[in-house]
Write an enzyme that holds these catalytic residues in place. Structure first.
Site, PDB file in Angstrom:
ATOM      1  N   ASP A 263       0.809  -1.218   0.000  1.00 35.42           N
ATOM      2  CA  ASP A 263       0.000   0.000   0.000  1.00 35.42           C
ATOM      3  C   ASP A 263       0.845   1.272   0.000  1.00 35.42           C
ATOM      4  OD1 ASP A 263      -2.303  -1.684   0.219  1.00 35.42           O
ATOM      5  OD2 ASP A 263      -1.835  -1.889   2.346  1.00 35.42           O
TER       6      ASP A 263
ATOM      7  N   GLY B 275       1.532   2.881  -2.728  1.00 31.45           N
ATOM      8  CA  GLY B 275       1.140   3.701  -3.885  1.00 31.45           C
ATOM      9  C   GLY B 275       1.765   3.180  -5.170  1.00 31.45           C
ATOM     10  N   LYS B 276       2.041   1.885  -5.208  1.00 30.63           N
ATOM     11  CA  LYS B 276       2.691   1.294  -6.399  1.00 30.63           C
ATOM     12  C   LYS B 276       1.813   1.408  -7.645  1.00 30.63           C
ATOM     13  CE  LYS B 276       3.085  -2.694  -4.367  1.00 30.63           C
ATOM     14  NZ  LYS B 276       2.606  -2.306  -3.033  1.00 30.63           N
TER      15      LYS B 276
ATOM     16  N   GLY C 269      -4.388  -4.728  -3.835  1.00 31.03           N
ATOM     17  CA  GLY C 269      -5.367  -3.727  -4.244  1.00 31.03           C
ATOM     18  C   GLY C 269      -4.605  -2.549  -4.808  1.00 31.03           C
ATOM     19  N   HIS C 270      -4.704  -2.335  -6.105  1.00 33.86           N
ATOM     20  CA  HIS C 270      -3.973  -1.231  -6.722  1.00 33.86           C
ATOM     21  C   HIS C 270      -4.966  -0.181  -7.206  1.00 33.86           C
ATOM     22  CE1 HIS C 270      -0.380  -4.118  -7.584  1.00 33.86           C
ATOM     23  NE2 HIS C 270      -0.531  -3.841  -6.318  1.00 33.86           N
TER      24      HIS C 270
ATOM     25  N   GLN D 118       1.931  -6.110  -2.885  1.00 38.55           N
ATOM     26  CA  GLN D 118       2.380  -6.110  -1.486  1.00 38.55           C
ATOM     27  C   GLN D 118       3.740  -5.400  -1.345  1.00 38.55           C
ATOM     28  OE1 GLN D 118       1.517  -9.639  -2.651  1.00 38.55           O
ATOM     29  NE2 GLN D 118      -0.550  -8.880  -2.388  1.00 38.55           N
TER      30      GLN D 118
ATOM     31  N   THR E 108      -8.008  -1.797   0.167  1.00 38.23           N
ATOM     32  CA  THR E 108      -8.736  -1.824  -1.111  1.00 38.23           C
ATOM     33  C   THR E 108      -9.481  -3.143  -1.273  1.00 38.23           C
ATOM     34  OG1 THR E 108      -6.825  -0.636  -1.967  1.00 38.23           O
ATOM     35  CG2 THR E 108      -8.412  -1.369  -3.590  1.00 38.23           C
TER      36      THR E 108
ATOM     37  N   GLY F 155     -11.325  -3.569   2.937  1.00 42.25           N
ATOM     38  CA  GLY F 155     -11.952  -2.410   3.587  1.00 42.25           C
ATOM     39  C   GLY F 155     -11.477  -2.201   5.021  1.00 42.25           C
TER      40      GLY F 155
ATOM     41  N   LEU G 210       2.871  12.381   0.351  1.00 41.12           N
ATOM     42  CA  LEU G 210       3.384  13.483   1.172  1.00 41.12           C
ATOM     43  C   LEU G 210       2.246  14.420   1.587  1.00 41.12           C
ATOM     44  CD1 LEU G 210       6.585  14.003  -0.889  1.00 41.12           C
ATOM     45  CD2 LEU G 210       6.606  13.857   1.606  1.00 41.12           C
ATOM     46  N   ASP G 211       1.267  14.584   0.695  1.00 40.93           N
ATOM     47  CA  ASP G 211       0.116  15.447   0.991  1.00 40.93           C
ATOM     48  C   ASP G 211      -0.669  14.921   2.194  1.00 40.93           C
ATOM     49  OD1 ASP G 211      -0.332  13.333  -0.972  1.00 40.93           O
ATOM     50  OD2 ASP G 211      -2.440  13.922  -0.847  1.00 40.93           O
TER      51      ASP G 211
ATOM     52  N   GLY H 220      -0.602  13.518  -4.551  1.00 41.18           N
ATOM     53  CA  GLY H 220      -2.045  13.310  -4.675  1.00 41.18           C
ATOM     54  C   GLY H 220      -2.312  12.089  -5.514  1.00 41.18           C
TER      55      GLY H 220
HETATM   56  P1  IMP Z   1      -2.562 -12.930   2.356  1.00 44.15           P
HETATM   57  O1  IMP Z   1      -1.629 -12.393   1.328  1.00 44.15           O
HETATM   58  O2  IMP Z   1      -3.991 -12.707   2.063  1.00 44.15           O
HETATM   59  O3  IMP Z   1      -2.247 -14.352   2.701  1.00 44.15           O
HETATM   60  O4  IMP Z   1      -2.277 -12.106   3.712  1.00 44.15           O
HETATM   61  C1  IMP Z   1      -1.040 -12.180   4.403  1.00 44.15           C
HETATM   62  C2  IMP Z   1      -0.638 -10.842   5.001  1.00 44.15           C
HETATM   63  O5  IMP Z   1      -0.287  -9.958   3.960  1.00 44.15           O
HETATM   64  C3  IMP Z   1      -1.729 -10.167   5.806  1.00 44.15           C
HETATM   65  O6  IMP Z   1      -1.135  -9.452   6.880  1.00 44.15           O
HETATM   66  C4  IMP Z   1      -2.343  -9.198   4.804  1.00 44.15           C
HETATM   67  O7  IMP Z   1      -2.981  -8.109   5.422  1.00 44.15           O
HETATM   68  C5  IMP Z   1      -1.102  -8.777   4.039  1.00 44.15           C
HETATM   69  N1  IMP Z   1      -1.387  -8.344   2.672  1.00 44.15           N
HETATM   70  C6  IMP Z   1      -1.695  -9.130   1.621  1.00 44.15           C
HETATM   71  N2  IMP Z   1      -1.862  -8.387   0.508  1.00 44.15           N
HETATM   72  C7  IMP Z   1      -1.633  -7.112   0.853  1.00 44.15           C
HETATM   73  C8  IMP Z   1      -1.622  -5.880   0.118  1.00 44.15           C
HETATM   74  O8  IMP Z   1      -1.827  -5.808  -1.098  1.00 44.15           O
HETATM   75  N3  IMP Z   1      -1.347  -4.767   0.852  1.00 44.15           N
HETATM   76  C9  IMP Z   1      -1.065  -4.806   2.172  1.00 44.15           C
HETATM   77  N4  IMP Z   1      -1.054  -5.922   2.886  1.00 44.15           N
HETATM   78  C10 IMP Z   1      -1.335  -7.076   2.239  1.00 44.15           C
END
Ligand code: IMP
Length: 436
Positions: free
Chosen positions: A17, A19-20, A44-45, A225, A300, A303, A333-334, A422
């Site tokens: 998360d 901001g990739k 979630g992108h 991730q 994303t 929730g 940064l914002d 932003g």
């Molecule tokens: P899993 O990938 O669903 O098995 O979750 C394993 C860990 O990775 C958990 O702590 C999730 O919250 C975290 N995680 C998985 N995908 C993301 C992502 O895209 N962003 C942030 N954390 C993630």
């Protein structure tokens, strides 16, 4: 082979998360192909482009620009989610140029059921997964039970493999939950038909990508991730089941390491984490709430409100080493506006001594105390005002923000290639014109 390698990788240096998605979309403007190499619909992108907010879980972030998008063999694919994303893009009138690896593994309903049940029985060692079946699908891949896209699209190959796997998984699930039930035939029929729909996209992506890279095509590798969630080099067991860092690119695509050009590390101006595990710079006060709201720090995929805290340059330095990062991008940064003072973690102390290296073991990290530097914050602006500053360039930024950025650069001993102010593509200041 073409001597010039026109490839770049976008890797998150924290817990995801960072901001990739936005940065991949920005770089995709000058690319031909965007490739996902790890993870599945746990990612979630978010991309804001053409006045639309796109939220992708599986499709690479090059889709809004109608770039060639590749889902590599290192990904695990829930066919229902992928087809839904394809259909949503089609409804928006977007041409979907997708190539799906025939050797990516498939997520089935029993993987999703197992994800929840395994988490429950792990108690304090649970990772707080997204419950999308990611871990169980990768377990089957490593256990050589896994079913690949190649199998999914050929019912006569799929049926005997799936039947065997299903029988074992059903028994396993029923040891956790005796009331769980599912019949094989309807599930097989449903997945064979999903496979039929995905068939047109299936490609030997390793051959395809190598050929395109050798002919000089411009390629962005998009990590899902972040480094600290890596199964090998992250905070085990509180991470995901793949290699979300640059180390995963070759295995997850079939592109040899020497064809990976620049590797860019994405660093958020603060830190966030979803799920379980220690987070040394975590905040639990009103400042945390303010950052969470201003940064829209809600998952994303799930929730869930994200845990937030100060930037941790000690674990980012570790990420720079593991990923071989040459330059970084600082995002959000914002979202720190109106926060005063802002803290920056520059190391950890254990038993009164400053540590030399980031202690990967969870049991050590929980005993560490972050060492902070403090900075004066910058004032709150509207999103239009931030866009305007991005438009005007680096010199127009608040002096306090420039001091913060300069300190990041000095502490990390690395250049900053771009900053993001932003969510929109244009809310970006490119500092290194040679980036890609
Ligand atoms: P899993 O990938 O669903 O098995 O979750 C394993 C860990 O990775 C958990 O702590 C999730 O919250 C975290 N995680 C998985 N995908 C993301 C992502 O895209 N962003 C942030 N954390 C993630």
């Amino acid at each position: 082979m073409n001597k010039k390698i026109n490839t770049i990788a976008v890797c998150g240096l924290s817990w995801g998360d960072e901001g990739k998605g936005k940065i991949t979309d920005y770089l995709a403007q000058k690319s031909d192909i965007v490739v996902r190499y790890n993870g599945g619909n746990n990612a979630g992108h978010t991309i804001n482009a053409n006045g639309i907010k796109y939220k992708f879980k599986l499709i690479p972030s090059g889709a809004p620009l109608e770039k060639e998008c590749v889902i590599g063999n290192g990904c695990v694919v829930d066919p229902k989610v992928l087809l839904e994303e394809i259909n949503n893009l089609k409804k928006l009138g977007i041409n979907v140029n997708l190539k799906l690896s025939s050797t990516a593994h498939v997520i089935f309903p029993f993987h999703i059921a197992l994800d929840g049940l395994e988490e429950k029985s792990k108690g304090e060692y649970k990772a707080g997964t997204t419950k999308r079946g990611i871990g169980p699908a990768y377990s089957d891949k490593a256990g050589r039970w896994g079913i690949r896209i190649f199998d999914l699209i050929q019912p006569e190959i799929l049926k005997p493999k799936l039947e065997k796997l299903f029988r074992i998984k059903k028994k396993l699930i029923q040891t956790y939950d005796p009331s769980w039930n599912m019949d094989f035939e309807p599930m097989f029929e449903e997945y064979a038909s999903l496979g039929e729909k995905l068939k047109p996209y299936v490609t030997d992506t390793a051959y395809y990508l190598n050929k395109e890279i050798d002919s000089g095509k411009r390629v962005v590798f998009e990590g899902a991730q972040g480094n600290l969630l890596c199964i090998d080099h992250g905070m085990y067991p509180y991470g995901t089941s793949s290699n979300p860092n640059a180390l995963g690119i070759s295995a997850g695509t079939g592109i040899p390491p020497k064809k990976i050009g620049k590797i860019v590390g994405i660093v958020k101006a603060y830190t966030s984490r979803v799920g379980e595990g220690k987070f040394p710079t975590e905040l639990f006060n009103d400042t945390a709430d303010q950052i969470r709201e201003q940064g829209h720090e809600y998952g994303t995929v799930t929730g869930r409100p994200r845990r937030v805290g100060w930037i941790d340059l000690f674990n980012i330095k570790y990420g720079i080493m593991i990923n071989g990062i040459e330059t970084v991008v600082i995002t959000l940064l914002d979202a720190l506006h109106g926060i005063n003072p802002i803290k920056m973690c520059i190391g950890y102390e254990l038993d009164g001594k400053r540590l030399e290296s980031w202690p990967i073991q969870h049991e050590i990290i929980e005993k560490c105390k972050p060492i902070y530097r403090e900075f004066e914050g910058w004032k709150k602006l509207t999103s239009n005002e931030w866009s305007e500053l991005a438009n005007q360039g680096y010199d127009s930024l608040p002096e306090t923000m420039k001091k913060y950025l300069q300190a990041i650069k000095e502490e990390l001993k690395i250049d900053i290639a771009m900053i993001s102010l932003g969510p929109n593509r244009n809310d970006t200041i490119l500092l290194d014109n040679e980036l890609f």
